[in-house]
Design an enzyme around this catalytic site. Structure first.
Site, mmCIF file in Angstrom:
data_model
loop_
_atom_site.group_PDB
_atom_site.id
_atom_site.type_symbol
_atom_site.label_atom_id
_atom_site.label_comp_id
_atom_site.label_asym_id
_atom_site.label_seq_id
_atom_site.Cartn_x
_atom_site.Cartn_y
_atom_site.Cartn_z
ATOM 1 N N THR A 6 -19.743 35.013 -13.769
ATOM 2 C CA THR A 6 -20.089 37.140 -14.228
ATOM 3 C C THR A 6 -21.346 37.344 -15.070
ATOM 4 O OG1 THR A 6 -18.336 37.624 -13.520
ATOM 5 C CG2 THR A 6 -19.934 39.199 -14.526
ATOM 6 N N LYS A 40 -16.596 42.032 -22.068
ATOM 7 C CA LYS A 40 -17.408 41.810 -21.612
ATOM 8 C C LYS A 40 -18.252 42.750 -20.849
ATOM 9 C CE LYS A 40 -19.179 37.415 -18.855
ATOM 10 N NZ LYS A 40 -18.895 36.275 -17.971
ATOM 11 N N LYS A 92 -20.349 43.345 -8.576
ATOM 12 C CA LYS A 92 -19.119 42.857 -9.663
ATOM 13 C C LYS A 92 -18.763 43.321 -10.745
ATOM 14 C CE LYS A 92 -16.835 39.964 -12.200
ATOM 15 N NZ LYS A 92 -14.856 39.955 -11.574
HETATM 16 P P1 NAD Z 1 -13.992 29.247 -19.980
HETATM 17 O O1 NAD Z 1 -14.388 29.455 -20.732
HETATM 18 O O2 NAD Z 1 -12.326 28.405 -19.692
HETATM 19 O O3 NAD Z 1 -15.002 27.744 -18.680
HETATM 20 C C1 NAD Z 1 -16.541 28.048 -18.662
HETATM 21 C C2 NAD Z 1 -16.107 26.449 -19.064
HETATM 22 O O4 NAD Z 1 -17.835 25.927 -19.242
HETATM 23 C C3 NAD Z 1 -15.783 26.221 -19.766
HETATM 24 O O5 NAD Z 1 -14.804 24.592 -19.771
HETATM 25 C C4 NAD Z 1 -17.433 25.260 -21.189
HETATM 26 O O6 NAD Z 1 -16.679 24.317 -21.448
HETATM 27 C C5 NAD Z 1 -18.415 25.151 -19.593
HETATM 28 N N1 NAD Z 1 -19.899 24.648 -20.356
HETATM 29 C C6 NAD Z 1 -19.826 26.186 -21.313
HETATM 30 N N2 NAD Z 1 -21.051 25.946 -21.098
HETATM 31 C C7 NAD Z 1 -22.279 24.793 -20.951
HETATM 32 C C8 NAD Z 1 -22.843 24.067 -20.347
HETATM 33 N N3 NAD Z 1 -24.051 24.733 -20.567
HETATM 34 N N4 NAD Z 1 -22.968 22.891 -19.076
HETATM 35 C C9 NAD Z 1 -21.101 23.302 -18.332
HETATM 36 N N5 NAD Z 1 -20.571 23.488 -18.704
HETATM 37 C C10 NAD Z 1 -20.710 24.252 -20.117
HETATM 38 O O7 NAD Z 1 -14.443 30.444 -18.856
HETATM 39 P P2 NAD Z 1 -13.363 30.886 -16.873
HETATM 40 O O8 NAD Z 1 -12.269 32.233 -17.656
HETATM 41 O O9 NAD Z 1 -13.579 30.117 -16.342
HETATM 42 O O10 NAD Z 1 -15.361 32.010 -16.606
HETATM 43 C C11 NAD Z 1 -15.704 31.724 -16.566
HETATM 44 C C12 NAD Z 1 -16.583 32.589 -15.633
HETATM 45 O O11 NAD Z 1 -16.202 32.839 -14.662
HETATM 46 C C13 NAD Z 1 -17.349 34.023 -16.517
HETATM 47 O O12 NAD Z 1 -18.426 34.126 -16.434
HETATM 48 C C14 NAD Z 1 -15.772 34.837 -16.605
HETATM 49 O O13 NAD Z 1 -17.185 36.250 -16.979
HETATM 50 C C15 NAD Z 1 -16.009 35.289 -15.223
HETATM 51 N N6 NAD Z 1 -14.773 35.289 -14.497
HETATM 52 C C16 NAD Z 1 -13.762 34.845 -15.222
HETATM 53 C C17 NAD Z 1 -12.772 35.875 -14.685
HETATM 54 C C18 NAD Z 1 -10.619 34.899 -15.344
HETATM 55 O O14 NAD Z 1 -9.983 35.601 -15.599
HETATM 56 N N7 NAD Z 1 -11.061 33.880 -16.637
HETATM 57 C C19 NAD Z 1 -12.280 36.348 -13.475
HETATM 58 C C20 NAD Z 1 -13.551 36.461 -12.665
HETATM 59 C C21 NAD Z 1 -14.393 36.032 -13.499
#
Ligand code: NAD
Length: 293
Positions: A96, A246, A171
């Site tokens: 997102t 966010k 979204k």
């Molecule tokens: P998270 O922080 O758990 O995971 C993100 C991952 O990306 C981490 O493992 C991190 O190490 C990795 N990362 C960061 N920079 C990187 C890079 N340059 N190269 C490779 N890997 C990298 O976050 P999440 O909860 O998995 O959310 C991910 C996305 O999904 C976000 O944009 C969030 O807004 C969206 N989202 C999350 C949820 C939720 O409930 N968690 C729901 C809908 C949407």
């Protein structure tokens, strides 16, 4: 079965990658955190040393990253995915992020002759684990059609929302409704408490009346009426207040000069809740902040 690069194996990306492996796809994965990679390689994925090596042999490249800056870092520049991807590969960013970045990265992919989709999700970690996510997909029709079987291994609903960036637009607009409606439902329960109206009674009336909405009937912010809602487990997430903040901020950025006063006020309320230590709480836990005010 497809050869897929998966970049970003966090709370959402890890279960999504597991579902692709379970569907029989070949995965090459990358995350900046070695701890995030290990459990997925133990299930049969191959680890890559950087995003471009992951992307090099892939037919689909999927990313699930925290925010727009991470997406730029992974896709753009001489070391990025766009420079490394094979001709015909389809790039799918499920993070997102802000609409402007999604459109900019899509344009860079397009200039390199690659199709890219912005495909953010709804459904949270539970939806990612159960492969029941909803994907809102912006991009070219032919790329959406080619990606749909891959997305369906991770989710149950795929909606083509229009051209590049329209997945993020959908979204952000959806979560603007969600953030504001959750606060309205919380305020109604707090008011009912002060008026001596039992929570279950308000629920019974409003869920059969014009106040009905998802925040009330699927995700009720008080314990009792909806047993599966986070209110029944101490507001353990679910979808954290920090994530809601966010997304409301992304709505404010996207709105630019357009006034979205309720969205801005909701963002300010979530910012205060997060500043008071509520960031890791489920977003419905904002009812605790409203009671304190
Ligand atoms: P998270 O922080 O758990 O995971 C993100 C991952 O990306 C981490 O493992 C991190 O190490 C990795 N990362 C960061 N920079 C990187 C890079 N340059 N190269 C490779 N890997 C990298 O976050 P999440 O909860 O998995 O959310 C991910 C996305 O999904 C976000 O944009 C969030 O807004 C969206 N989202 C999350 C949820 C939720 O409930 N968690 C729901 C809908 C949407």
């Amino acid at each position: 079965m497809a050869t897929i690069a998966f970049i970003g194996l966090g709370n959402m990306g890890a279960p999504m990658a597991r579902n692709l492996l379970a569907a029989g796809h070949h995965l090459t994965v990358f995350d900046i955190s070695p701890q995030a990679i290990a459990p997925i390689t133990a299930m049969g994925a191959t680890a890559a040393k950087d995003p471009s090596s992951a992307a090099a042999a892939a037919v689909f490249v999927i990313s699930m990253l925290p925010a727009g800056d991470h997406v730029r870092q992974v896709y753009l520049g001489p070391e990025g995915v766009i420079a490394a991807a094979s001709p015909g590969a389809i790039l799918i960013d499920c993070s997102t992020i802000d609409v402007a970045t999604a459109r900019e990265v899509n344009a860079a992919a397009s200039a390199a002759g690659l199709d890219m989709l912005d495909a953010p999700v709804s459904g949270g970690v539970a939806g990612a684990e159960a492969a029941t996510l909803t994907f809102m997909v912006g991009g070219e029709e032919r790329a959406v059609a080619a990606a749909e079987p891959i997305l369906r291994a991770m989710g149950k609903t795929v909606i083509h929302t229009g051209g590049p960036g329209n997945g993020q637009a959908a979204k952000i607009c959806n979560n603007l409704i969600l953030g504001v409606s959750m606060i309205a439902v919380c305020e109604a329960f707090v008011l009912a408490e002060s008026l001596g109206l039992p929570a279950q009674t308000l629920f019974d009336v409003a869920s059969a009346s014009s106040g009905q909405c998802w925040s009330l009937t699927s995700y009720c912010p008080v314990p009792g009426p909806v047993p599966s809602s986070p209110a029944n487990r101490g507001y353990a997430p679910g979808f954290t207040a920090a994530m809601m903040l966010k997304d409301l901020r992304l709505a404010e950025i996207a709105a630019a000069d357009l006034a979205i006063p309720l969205g801005s006020h909701a963002a300010a309320m979530y910012a205060a809740f997060v500043a008071n230590g509520g960031g890791g709480t489920d977003f419905s836990g904002i009812i605790q902040g409203i009671r304190r005010e």
